[in-house]
Scaffold this motif. Structure first.
Motif, short mmCIF file in Angstrom:
data_model
loop_
_atom_site.label_atom_id
_atom_site.label_comp_id
_atom_site.label_asym_id
_atom_site.label_seq_id
_atom_site.Cartn_x
_atom_site.Cartn_y
_atom_site.Cartn_z
N VAL A 1 36.03 57.38 -62.52
CA VAL A 1 36.67 56.83 -61.06
C VAL A 1 38.27 57.38 -61.19
O VAL A 1 38.75 56.48 -62.08
N ASP A 2 38.41 58.00 -60.49
CA ASP A 2 39.89 58.32 -60.24
C ASP A 2 40.31 58.45 -58.87
O ASP A 2 39.58 58.04 -57.84
N MET A 3 41.44 59.17 -58.62
CA MET A 3 42.04 59.07 -57.18
C MET A 3 41.01 59.93 -56.30
O MET A 3 41.24 59.46 -55.15
N PRO B 1 37.96 56.42 -53.20
CA PRO B 1 37.68 55.98 -51.91
C PRO B 1 36.11 55.63 -51.70
O PRO B 1 35.71 54.88 -51.01
N ALA B 2 35.22 56.51 -52.51
CA ALA B 2 33.84 56.35 -52.43
C ALA B 2 33.53 54.97 -52.92
O ALA B 2 32.53 54.38 -52.50
N LEU B 3 33.80 54.65 -54.22
CA LEU B 3 33.82 53.39 -54.83
C LEU B 3 34.24 52.22 -54.00
O LEU B 3 33.69 51.38 -53.70
N ARG B 4 35.30 52.31 -53.23
CA ARG B 4 35.74 51.32 -52.25
C ARG B 4 34.91 51.05 -51.15
O ARG B 4 34.65 50.07 -51.01
N ALA C 1 43.59 54.39 -59.70
CA ALA C 1 43.15 54.08 -58.31
C ALA C 1 41.89 53.35 -58.42
O ALA C 1 41.47 52.41 -57.76
N GLY C 2 40.96 53.40 -59.43
CA GLY C 2 39.70 52.70 -59.70
C GLY C 2 40.26 51.37 -60.04
O GLY C 2 39.50 50.37 -59.42
N PRO D 1 41.51 50.11 -70.03
CA PRO D 1 42.49 50.13 -69.07
C PRO D 1 42.29 48.60 -68.47
O PRO D 1 43.35 48.05 -67.81
N ILE D 2 41.12 47.97 -68.47
CA ILE D 2 40.96 46.59 -67.73
C ILE D 2 42.12 45.77 -68.59
O ILE D 2 42.72 44.91 -68.16
#
Length: 125
Positions: free
Chosen positions: A38-40, A44-47, A73-74, A104-105
């Motif tokens: 999940v990157d930039m 958008p697909a995840l969103r 971005a994720g 990262p979280i």
């Protein structure tokens, strides 16, 4: 100036696609399982996948156990999902067990913004 073959650019985009699978393991519970990076490029697909599955009054679980990389971005998509969930009275939680996602979280303090569980059963329960 560099000119890139459009066929190569398309192949690169396909390689960076994420997998999204939606299930309903219990009444009013929707699980969106994510795999890949999940990157930039893929955020958008995840969103879109998250937004399409926000059901008022229900519970949305984002299962990131198949994610091998979670970029900024994720993380932004996770924050947006938490905000949209709160405004629509939807319970939102994340399943994360791998260091590529938990680090990262934790580093950004987002574990305080939404519930993070090590297993899908705990997130649903």
């Amino acid at each position: 100036m560099t000119v890139q073959d459009p066929n190569v650019a398309e192949a690169n985009r396909d390689e960076q696609a994420i997998g999204l699978a939606v299930s309903n393991p219990a009444q009013d519970v929707t699980v969106v399982s994510v795999s890949g990076e999940v990157d930039m490029v893929s955020a958008p697909a995840l969103r879109a996948g998250v937004t399409a599955n926000l059901v008022d009054g229900g519970k949305l679980v984002l299962d990131l156990t198949g994610v091998s990389f979670l970029g900024s971005a994720g993380l932004a998509v996770l924050v947006e999902a938490a905000q949209q969930s709160r405004s629509r009275a939807i319970a939102f939680s994340v399943v994360a067990a791998d260091r590529a996602v938990t680090r990262p979280i934790a580093a950004t303090g987002l574990g305080e913004v939404f519930d993070v569980h090590p297993t899908l059963d705990e997130a649903i329960g």
